[in-house]
Design an enzyme around this catalytic site. Sequence first.
Site, short mmCIF file in Angstrom:
data_model
loop_
_atom_site.label_atom_id
_atom_site.label_comp_id
_atom_site.label_asym_id
_atom_site.label_seq_id
_atom_site.Cartn_x
_atom_site.Cartn_y
_atom_site.Cartn_z
N GLY A 309 -7.29 18.76 -27.68
CA GLY A 309 -5.86 18.59 -27.46
C GLY A 309 -5.42 19.36 -26.23
N GLU A 310 -4.16 19.76 -26.19
CA GLU A 310 -3.57 20.51 -25.08
C GLU A 310 -3.42 19.67 -23.81
OE1 GLU A 310 -5.65 24.15 -24.23
OE2 GLU A 310 -5.74 24.76 -26.34
N GLY A 311 -3.90 18.43 -23.82
CA GLY A 311 -3.98 17.65 -22.59
C GLY A 311 -5.29 17.86 -21.87
#
EC number: 2.4.2.21
Length: 344
Positions: A309-311
């Site tokens: 996640g987090e980009g």
Amino acid sequence: MNSSKPLDLSARNAARARQAVLTKPPGSLGQLEELACRFAAWQGRAQPEDLRPAITVFAADHGVTVEGVSAFPSAVTTEMVRNFANGGAAICVLARALDARLEVVDVGVAGDVSALPIVHAKVRPGSHNLARQAAMSAEETEAALEAGRAAARRAVEAGANLLVAGDMGIGNTTASAALICRLTGAAPELVVGRGTGVDDAGLANKRRAVKTALARVAWENLSGLDTLSELGGLEIAAIAGFYLEGARLGVPSLVDGFIASAAALCAKTIDPSLHDWLLASHRSAESGHELALTALQLHPLVDLGMRLGEGSGAAVCVPLLQLAVKLHNGMATFDEAGVSGKSA
């Protein structure tokens, strides 16, 4: 509601014509060729400008964590937001390496992060438990969408021509799985994965929570917005708003993984033309991501087994896109190089 900006098809056709006369066999650069042409359509230029990515991470907590769906406590959301602010998270390292603008937005962190140098747009301190009641009210959902829209506007005003949304929120793979199940009709057994690394008992809890949530709304005729309110999360709604506003402004979004794809599915129910402004970055290792990508009709660039996640998965793909544009613009044509073209 949002309306995506039309693509510039004449610019795309001009870019394809340029690709046909560059010093290489036609199609020999594979997907890189059409990626460059997509950026031509997005930017309205046969030779697109170099890419200037902006990464925005949206953070929020989830009430569904009380169902035992995560391997980590909810406090980790607050702790990770501090880590973002201090530059120690994976996405911070990637943003620095890419020289990308990075912004962190609190849309629903339960803990106190008011002293941190981030964007404060808290709608409420975490969503409700979606297994038992609507995760958000309609007003809260709209406020989170607007927080995402505002973040996209800030990024574009700062000069970005490529948007990446990231997420942080313990429990958000459960919310995303519920959304994907509802929007695609897929069974929870096919969509619910281990997220942050839950054991077998935790996985059973996640599946039970998702099934309970789906049963709660099974007989309701829900719009996309209603579905987001019932089963989503504040950061998921914000990411949806981020994508919608980017498309309205004519800036594409590079979609990250499981949570980002759930947000994209929700956003697409609001504006079906959003599809033209989305590009899938990677195939997540999280169960169900492939189903979400299929529903979005998006094809990922890479499969690295990532599920952070987090980009982060999207950020890793940015150099591929940058190179696609540079090859398109920098290579000589057959005429310029004095190289003979393909024989008739």
